[in-house]
Design an enzyme around this catalytic site. Structure first.
Site, PDB file in Angstrom:
ATOM      1  N   ASP A   1      -3.199   3.093   7.927  1.00  0.00           N
ATOM      2  CA  ASP A   1      -2.062   3.518   7.108  1.00  0.00           C
ATOM      3  C   ASP A   1      -1.738   4.991   7.297  1.00  0.00           C
ATOM      4  O   ASP A   1      -1.344   5.687   6.353  1.00  0.00           O
ATOM      5  CB  ASP A   1      -2.312   3.217   5.621  1.00  0.00           C
ATOM      6  CG  ASP A   1      -2.351   1.723   5.337  1.00  0.00           C
ATOM      7  OD1 ASP A   1      -2.006   0.937   6.235  1.00  0.00           O
ATOM      8  OD2 ASP A   1      -2.738   1.345   4.216  1.00  0.00           O
TER       9      ASP A   1
ATOM     10  N   HIS B   1      -6.578  -1.436   7.879  1.00  0.00           N
ATOM     11  CA  HIS B   1      -5.661  -0.580   8.632  1.00  0.00           C
ATOM     12  C   HIS B   1      -5.831   0.882   8.246  1.00  0.00           C
ATOM     13  O   HIS B   1      -6.336   1.196   7.165  1.00  0.00           O
ATOM     14  CB  HIS B   1      -4.217  -1.011   8.357  1.00  0.00           C
ATOM     15  CG  HIS B   1      -3.977  -2.472   8.554  1.00  0.00           C
ATOM     16  ND1 HIS B   1      -4.132  -3.396   7.530  1.00  0.00           N
ATOM     17  CD2 HIS B   1      -3.624  -3.179   9.655  1.00  0.00           C
ATOM     18  CE1 HIS B   1      -3.869  -4.607   7.994  1.00  0.00           C
ATOM     19  NE2 HIS B   1      -3.565  -4.510   9.270  1.00  0.00           N
TER      20      HIS B   1
ATOM     21  N   HIS C   1       4.339   0.817   4.153  1.00  0.00           N
ATOM     22  CA  HIS C   1       2.960   0.562   3.712  1.00  0.00           C
ATOM     23  C   HIS C   1       1.943   0.973   4.780  1.00  0.00           C
ATOM     24  O   HIS C   1       0.740   1.041   4.481  1.00  0.00           O
ATOM     25  CB  HIS C   1       2.756  -0.892   3.268  1.00  0.00           C
ATOM     26  CG  HIS C   1       2.712  -1.909   4.354  1.00  0.00           C
ATOM     27  ND1 HIS C   1       2.220  -3.188   4.162  1.00  0.00           N
ATOM     28  CD2 HIS C   1       3.098  -1.869   5.649  1.00  0.00           C
ATOM     29  CE1 HIS C   1       2.312  -3.879   5.279  1.00  0.00           C
ATOM     30  NE2 HIS C   1       2.838  -3.101   6.191  1.00  0.00           N
TER      31      HIS C   1
ATOM     32  N   ASP D   1      -6.884  -6.577   2.057  1.00  0.00           N
ATOM     33  CA  ASP D   1      -7.014  -7.093   3.420  1.00  0.00           C
ATOM     34  C   ASP D   1      -8.231  -6.508   4.148  1.00  0.00           C
ATOM     35  O   ASP D   1      -8.523  -6.898   5.279  1.00  0.00           O
ATOM     36  CB  ASP D   1      -5.728  -6.909   4.228  1.00  0.00           C
ATOM     37  CG  ASP D   1      -5.438  -5.471   4.650  1.00  0.00           C
ATOM     38  OD1 ASP D   1      -6.344  -4.624   4.635  1.00  0.00           O
ATOM     39  OD2 ASP D   1      -4.263  -5.192   5.000  1.00  0.00           O
TER      40      ASP D   1
ATOM     41  N   ASP E   1      -9.827  -0.543   3.769  1.00  0.00           N
ATOM     42  CA  ASP E   1      -8.642  -1.156   4.349  1.00  0.00           C
ATOM     43  C   ASP E   1      -8.963  -1.665   5.747  1.00  0.00           C
ATOM     44  O   ASP E   1      -9.820  -1.104   6.434  1.00  0.00           O
ATOM     45  CB  ASP E   1      -7.539  -0.090   4.436  1.00  0.00           C
ATOM     46  CG  ASP E   1      -6.127  -0.649   4.530  1.00  0.00           C
ATOM     47  OD1 ASP E   1      -5.964  -1.748   5.084  1.00  0.00           O
ATOM     48  OD2 ASP E   1      -5.196   0.032   4.072  1.00  0.00           O
TER      49      ASP E   1
ATOM     50  N   ASP F   1      -7.421  -1.852  -0.390  1.00  0.00           N
ATOM     51  CA  ASP F   1      -6.496  -2.858   0.126  1.00  0.00           C
ATOM     52  C   ASP F   1      -7.297  -4.137   0.330  1.00  0.00           C
ATOM     53  O   ASP F   1      -8.285  -4.146   1.072  1.00  0.00           O
ATOM     54  CB  ASP F   1      -5.909  -2.372   1.455  1.00  0.00           C
ATOM     55  CG  ASP F   1      -4.809  -3.280   1.986  1.00  0.00           C
ATOM     56  OD1 ASP F   1      -4.913  -4.509   1.815  1.00  0.00           O
ATOM     57  OD2 ASP F   1      -3.873  -2.762   2.615  1.00  0.00           O
TER      58      ASP F   1
ATOM     59  N   HIS G   1       0.805  -1.221   0.000  1.00  0.00           N
ATOM     60  CA  HIS G   1       0.000   0.000   0.000  1.00  0.00           C
ATOM     61  C   HIS G   1       0.838   1.272   0.000  1.00  0.00           C
ATOM     62  O   HIS G   1       0.289   2.371  -0.143  1.00  0.00           O
ATOM     63  CB  HIS G   1      -0.980   0.005   1.177  1.00  0.00           C
ATOM     64  CG  HIS G   1      -2.300   0.623   0.850  1.00  0.00           C
ATOM     65  ND1 HIS G   1      -3.449   0.408   1.580  1.00  0.00           N
ATOM     66  CD2 HIS G   1      -2.677   1.458  -0.153  1.00  0.00           C
ATOM     67  CE1 HIS G   1      -4.452   1.079   1.054  1.00  0.00           C
ATOM     68  NE2 HIS G   1      -4.010   1.730   0.003  1.00  0.00           N
TER      69      HIS G   1
END
Length: 301
Positions: free
Chosen positions: A128, A126, A141, A230, A124, A228, A97
């Site tokens: 980030d 997360h 990332h 994930d 996402d 993302d 990312h």
């Protein structure tokens, strides 16, 4: 629509090898044909050349491989800006990312030249939004959104121009379920709109998306979507850079993509963190292609 597919096989920003093969996995899963079936013209730009980890020095352990990530992100920024200038659609394939620092900087540079504003939808697990000072790992990332908001190393914040790339009030996060302490503080300080998985559980994905889209399109002219993989539950997409239990289910992910298409506001898209080493039979890349199809107009009926 003319869609330019650009691969950025970056794994330098990640703490785990393998995401550099993400663009190849997504191509093998049939991304070009999937878009062509929906009537879009596809121009494959190939992959940006990136040095292997073994060729490089880590540098500052709080921002690992910063120099090469900056170089690559600058190239990506210029390529994406050129695609936007043609009036075409950039579809960027990662890679980890950290590439978002380049993708979004390029779009922001184009918008700035036009005197227009950019909104960002960040899907996402997360946030980030770490900086080298707050990151527990030093993996970049986990830092691109911070850099795009103007926080962190100057090398990252200055990609595509020294100005802030996107305003906090034009950003919304969806699918969040794993935040570091520093990220929680920065999200509160900046006022970025955050929709956690708990919010999705309580209110439903349609209501959450409606609120998020209203935020990122309020006073903006372009919308970039940074997805993302994930964000999706690892039972559906096991081959991702940093899997976290309790993510989006199959239909929630597709509803996001379908609503993006129906809204007609998405002007660029990136898909990141597909890791074939951790995958099972390229399942995650196939799922990524299915999501792209939904975002580009595939209907159930």
């Amino acid at each position: 629509m003319i869609v330019h597919v650009l691969g950025v096989p970056m794994d330098l920003g990640s703490g785990r090898r393998g995401v550099d093969m993400g663009p190849s996995a997504i191509r093998i899963a049939g991304i070009d044909a999937a878009l062509q079936e929906l009537g879009h013209k596809v121009v494959d730009e190939g992959d940006v050349a990136i040095k292997n980890m073994e060729q490089l020095k880590v540098g500052d352990v709080r921002a690992r491989y910063l120099s090469e990530i900056t170089r690559v992100s600058t190239l990506v920024s210029r390529k994406v800006e050129r695609i936007m200038a043609k009036g075409h659609f950039p579809l960027v394939l990662g890679g980890d990312h950290s590439i978002a620092a380049g993708t979004i900087s390029g779009i922001a540079a184009f918008a700035r030249r036009k005197g227009k504003k950019l909104g960002v939808l960040w899907i996402d697990a997360h946030g980030d939004i770490n900086t080298p000072e707050s990151s527990p790992s030093g993996n970049i990332h986990g830092m691109p959104l911070a850099a795009l908001l103007g926080f962190g190393p100057r090398q990252l914040t200055a990609i595509g121009g020294a100005s802030r790339k996107v305003a906090p009030e034009n950003v919304a996060l969806i699918g969040i379920r794993s935040l570091d302490a520093g990220e929680k503080s920065r999200l509160k300080e900046t006022g970025v709109q955050v929709h956690t998985m708990s919010d999705i559980d309580r209110h439903g994905i349609h209501r959450v998306m409606t609120k998020a889209l209203a935020r990122v399109t309020d006073g903006t002219d372009y919308l970039h979507v940074s997805f993302d993989l994930d964000a999706v539950d690892p039972t559906l997409a096991p081959g991702v850079g940093t899997p976290v239990k309790g993510g989006l289910d199959y239909r929630e992910a597709h509803v996001i993509a379908e609503l993006l298409h129906d809204s007609g506001v998405m002007t660029s898209l990136e898909l990141v963190e597909v890791n074939p080493i951790l995958d099972q039979g390229n399942t995650s890349a196939v799922f990524a292609v299915e999501l792209v199809q939904s975002a580009f107009g595939k209907k159930i009926l």
